[in-house]
Design a protein around this motif. Structure first.
Motif, PDB file in Angstrom:
ATOM      1  N   THR A 183      17.312 107.525 -79.763  1.00 25.05           N
ATOM      2  CA  THR A 183      16.091 106.722 -79.926  1.00 25.05           C
ATOM      3  C   THR A 183      15.286 107.216 -81.118  1.00 25.05           C
ATOM      4  O   THR A 183      14.784 106.418 -81.921  1.00 25.05           O
ATOM      5  CB  THR A 183      15.246 106.796 -78.650  1.00 25.05           C
ATOM      6  OG1 THR A 183      15.988 106.267 -77.543  1.00 25.05           O
ATOM      7  CG2 THR A 183      13.950 105.992 -78.804  1.00 25.05           C
ATOM      8  N   GLU A 211      19.231 102.810 -76.646  1.00 26.89           N
ATOM      9  CA  GLU A 211      18.412 103.597 -77.580  1.00 26.89           C
ATOM     10  C   GLU A 211      17.831 102.714 -78.681  1.00 26.89           C
ATOM     11  O   GLU A 211      16.691 102.930 -79.128  1.00 26.89           O
ATOM     12  CB  GLU A 211      19.253 104.718 -78.188  1.00 26.89           C
ATOM     13  CG  GLU A 211      19.599 105.845 -77.219  1.00 26.89           C
ATOM     14  CD  GLU A 211      20.740 105.510 -76.276  1.00 26.89           C
ATOM     15  OE1 GLU A 211      20.992 106.293 -75.353  1.00 26.89           O
ATOM     16  OE2 GLU A 211      21.388 104.448 -76.460  1.00 26.89           O
ATOM     17  N   ALA A 214      14.930 100.856 -77.040  1.00 27.38           N
ATOM     18  CA  ALA A 214      13.803 101.763 -76.802  1.00 27.38           C
ATOM     19  C   ALA A 214      13.060 102.035 -78.102  1.00 27.38           C
ATOM     20  O   ALA A 214      11.821 102.083 -78.131  1.00 27.38           O
ATOM     21  CB  ALA A 214      14.308 103.068 -76.189  1.00 27.38           C
ATOM     22  N   ALA A 215      13.797 102.209 -79.193  1.00 22.38           N
ATOM     23  CA  ALA A 215      13.172 102.460 -80.493  1.00 22.38           C
ATOM     24  C   ALA A 215      12.372 101.243 -80.953  1.00 22.38           C
ATOM     25  O   ALA A 215      11.265 101.378 -81.498  1.00 22.38           O
ATOM     26  CB  ALA A 215      14.240 102.810 -81.529  1.00 22.38           C
TER      27      ALA A 215
END
Length: 247
Positions: A183, A211, A214-215
């Protein structure tokens, strides 16, 4: 000793080869690149073939090995490879097993094809970070004002920057690296590019999809995900059960 032939180059293919080696099951693994071969490491029970094969060459390999089964563990979006493997198995009568990648819950805007994604991007003036890799660059170059708006993340390889520039992308907009990315790494790439949209495929957990999402949430940007083609096959556990019965 009866063998399994694995067409790999993915995390799932490597994990299946490792499972075979740990269980004393002889396996041959076919990958297209030296990088894919290096990921497999070495084991006396796993023989690695490197190089891109067409369906005829695959059939020759299958006939030469007398395999108990052929496992297609290629990338979910490698449609041509899967077609070739299916055709080779049909020609040789080999048992074909498709190893499916575990799915992730999808977020943001979901489309069915790259063409649909390009159409969406053409309706905006947003800066885009593509994590689709180099194979899709010619089609992605059709995005309106791509040289200004589109950043691309690709695997490092000899001549890759020249190829990207030749496709129409700005050299300063190229990010190279080997995933899957954390992330935090995705966040750094988003902030470096100033992206307002993250473009990705449904790459699953092994491909770092959670990931990426989420980023994007952390950076407050939109996402476009190209959904994985629908296909029939088996989970990793089902594949190993079948191989255990065959061997």
């Amino acid at each position: 000793m009866r063998k399994i032939l694995i067409f790999g180059g993915t995390t799932e293919g490597r994990e299946l080869a490792e499972w075979c080696a740990a269980g004393g099951i002889a396996a041959d693994v076919s990958v297209t690149t030296d990088y894919g071969a290096r990921l497999l490491g070495s084991d006396r029970l796993v023989n690695i073939f490197t190089g891109r094969l067409d369906s005829r060459e695959m059939a020759v390999l299958i006939r030469s090995g007398g395999y108990a089964a052929v496992v297609d563990a290629t990338h979910p979006y490698a449609a041509e490879a899967t077609r070739n493997i299916r055709e080779a198995c049909g020609d040789t009568g080999a048992r074909y097993l498709r190893l499916l990648r575990e799915k992730s819950e999808l977020s943001g805007t979901v489309v069915g094809s790259l063409a649909e994604a390009v159409e969406l991007l053409d309706r905006s003036d947003s800066v885009v970070l593509s994590t689709l890799g180099s194979k899709e660059l010619p089609a992605l170059a059709e995005v309106r004002d791509c040289k200004r708006r589109v950043w691309i993340r690709v695997l490092p390889a000899e001549g890759i920057e020249e190829y990207c520039v030749g496709c129409g992308f700005e050299r300063s907009h190229i990010i190279t690296g080997r995933g899957p990315f954390s992330t935090e790494e995705n966040v750094r790439h988003i902030r470096r590019s100033g992206a307002q949209i993250l473009l990705t495929k449904e790459s699953g957990k092994t491909g770092g999809y959670p990931e990426k999402m989420a980023a994007a949430r952390e950076c407050g940007i939109g996402t476009i995900t190209i959904a994985r083609p629908a296909e029939d096959g088996y989970t990793f556990e089902q594949i190993t059960d079948i191989i255990g019965e065959l061997i």
